[in-house]
Design a protein around this motif. Structure first.
Motif, PDB file in Angstrom:
ATOM      1  N   PRO A 109       0.814  -1.217   0.000  1.00 10.73           N
ATOM      2  CA  PRO A 109       0.000   0.000   0.000  1.00 10.73           C
ATOM      3  C   PRO A 109       0.855   1.277   0.000  1.00 10.73           C
ATOM      4  O   PRO A 109       1.967   1.287   0.531  1.00 10.73           O
ATOM      5  CB  PRO A 109      -0.809  -0.098   1.296  1.00 10.73           C
ATOM      6  N   PHE A 110       0.308   2.336  -0.593  1.00 10.94           N
ATOM      7  CA  PHE A 110       1.002   3.618  -0.654  1.00 10.94           C
ATOM      8  C   PHE A 110      -0.027   4.739  -0.776  1.00 10.94           C
ATOM      9  O   PHE A 110      -1.161   4.512  -1.183  1.00 10.94           O
ATOM     10  CB  PHE A 110       1.983   3.670  -1.835  1.00 10.94           C
TER      11      PHE A 110
ATOM     12  N   VAL B  92       2.285   8.666  -9.540  1.00  9.73           N
ATOM     13  CA  VAL B  92       2.405   8.083 -10.887  1.00  9.73           C
ATOM     14  C   VAL B  92       3.493   7.013 -10.895  1.00  9.73           C
ATOM     15  O   VAL B  92       3.315   5.934 -11.457  1.00  9.73           O
ATOM     16  CB  VAL B  92       2.689   9.172 -11.957  1.00  9.73           C
ATOM     17  N   LYS B  93       4.618   7.291 -10.214  1.00  3.06           N
ATOM     18  CA  LYS B  93       5.729   6.326 -10.153  1.00  3.06           C
ATOM     19  C   LYS B  93       5.318   5.034  -9.442  1.00  3.06           C
ATOM     20  O   LYS B  93       5.882   3.974  -9.696  1.00  3.06           O
ATOM     21  CB  LYS B  93       6.945   6.940  -9.454  1.00  3.06           C
ATOM     22  N   ASN B  94       4.353   5.131  -8.529  1.00  2.00           N
ATOM     23  CA  ASN B  94       3.855   3.935  -7.837  1.00  2.00           C
ATOM     24  C   ASN B  94       2.735   3.243  -8.607  1.00  2.00           C
ATOM     25  O   ASN B  94       2.640   2.011  -8.604  1.00  2.00           O
ATOM     26  CB  ASN B  94       3.357   4.308  -6.440  1.00  2.00           C
TER      27      ASN B  94
ATOM     28  N   PRO C 298       3.807   1.133 -12.503  1.00  2.86           N
ATOM     29  CA  PRO C 298       4.326  -0.242 -12.507  1.00  2.86           C
ATOM     30  C   PRO C 298       3.262  -1.281 -12.151  1.00  2.86           C
ATOM     31  O   PRO C 298       3.262  -2.384 -12.702  1.00  2.86           O
ATOM     32  CB  PRO C 298       5.435  -0.228 -11.448  1.00  2.86           C
ATOM     33  N   ILE C 299       2.337  -0.930 -11.266  1.00  2.00           N
ATOM     34  CA  ILE C 299       1.251  -1.852 -10.910  1.00  2.00           C
ATOM     35  C   ILE C 299       0.357  -2.064 -12.130  1.00  2.00           C
ATOM     36  O   ILE C 299      -0.008  -3.199 -12.464  1.00  2.00           O
ATOM     37  CB  ILE C 299       0.445  -1.324  -9.707  1.00  2.00           C
ATOM     38  N   MET C 300       0.019  -0.978 -12.807  1.00  2.00           N
ATOM     39  CA  MET C 300      -0.812  -1.084 -14.003  1.00  2.00           C
ATOM     40  C   MET C 300      -0.132  -1.980 -15.043  1.00  2.00           C
ATOM     41  O   MET C 300      -0.766  -2.870 -15.625  1.00  2.00           O
ATOM     42  CB  MET C 300      -1.080   0.316 -14.582  1.00  2.00           C
TER      43      MET C 300
ATOM     44  N   PHE D 243      -5.629   9.468  -1.028  1.00  2.00           N
ATOM     45  CA  PHE D 243      -6.186   8.204  -0.551  1.00  2.00           C
ATOM     46  C   PHE D 243      -5.073   7.178  -0.418  1.00  2.00           C
ATOM     47  O   PHE D 243      -4.017   7.307  -1.038  1.00  2.00           O
ATOM     48  CB  PHE D 243      -7.305   7.695  -1.473  1.00  2.00           C
ATOM     49  N   LEU D 244      -5.320   6.182   0.422  1.00  2.00           N
ATOM     50  CA  LEU D 244      -4.394   5.074   0.565  1.00  2.00           C
ATOM     51  C   LEU D 244      -4.743   4.043  -0.496  1.00  2.00           C
ATOM     52  O   LEU D 244      -5.855   3.489  -0.485  1.00  2.00           O
ATOM     53  CB  LEU D 244      -4.491   4.457   1.968  1.00  2.00           C
TER      54      LEU D 244
END
Length: 186
Positions: free
Chosen positions: A69-70, A95-97, A100-102, A147-148
């Motif tokens: 989570p971030f 965006v940097k977090n 990569p998940i996307m 948001f988290l």
């Protein structure tokens, strides 16, 4: 039976503040695309037979378990004038977090015909005319939402309501899998 699904980043805490923005825009320009859609950041959309859903959910559970989570800060408005989209953008760190998940989710679901989102954003309006895009950009100049991001949400499209609704969530487990490293025997 084939159904349409979307994977999104979603937070209940953003639904009401973003709805207020959308309702205010609607009061100025009348109905527009996505005026009734709940706040979310799209990862991808796909159409599959219902029988494939459990296997997709299994993949999503496994990949989500590896994410941590971030915080996401949405701190400015922007637009895609060519498509008439007006949206809230996350800051650079978010965006940097998110990206990569996307990308990892796109990779895990590459066997499906995905309609991918490559650029994380939270739509206020889509397919707006140039005039309405100008109105939106004049109405909304500053924003500060947070948001988290702690899960991926699966939504199913309701063809009658013409809206997606949440059917499942895949929490981030903070269990990164070690990357496979090519070793040398000599």
């Amino acid at each position: 039976m084939e159904k349409k699904y979307s994977l999104v980043f979603y937070s209940k805490t953003l639904v009401e503040p973003v709805k207020k923005l959308k309702d205010f825009l609607k009061s100025k320009i009348n109905w527009y695309n996505s005026c009734n859609s709940e706040a979310h950041i799209t990862i991808c959309e796909f159409t599959i037979d219902e029988s494939q859903l459990d296997s997709i959910k299994q993949k999503l559970f496994q990949i989500s378990d590896t994410f941590t989570p971030f915080q996401v800060s949405l701190n400015h408005f922007d637009s895609y004038p060519n498509s008439g989209a007006f949206f809230i953008s996350p800051n650079e760190d978010a965006v940097k977090n998110l990206k990569p998940i996307m990308q990892k989710i796109h990779q895990v679901l590459k066997s499906l015909k995905l309609k991918k989102s490559e650029d994380p954003h939270m739509s206020i309006g889509r397919r707006l005319t140039p005039e309405n895009l100008k109105i939106a950009s004049e109405l909304f100049t500053t924003i500060d939402l947070n948001f988290l991001c702690s899960e991926i949400v699966l939504r199913e499209f309701d063809p009658i309501a013409k809206q997606f609704f949440v059917i499942d969530a895949f929490p981030f487990g903070s269990n990164p899998k070690p990357e496979l490293i090519q070793g040398s025997l000599f």
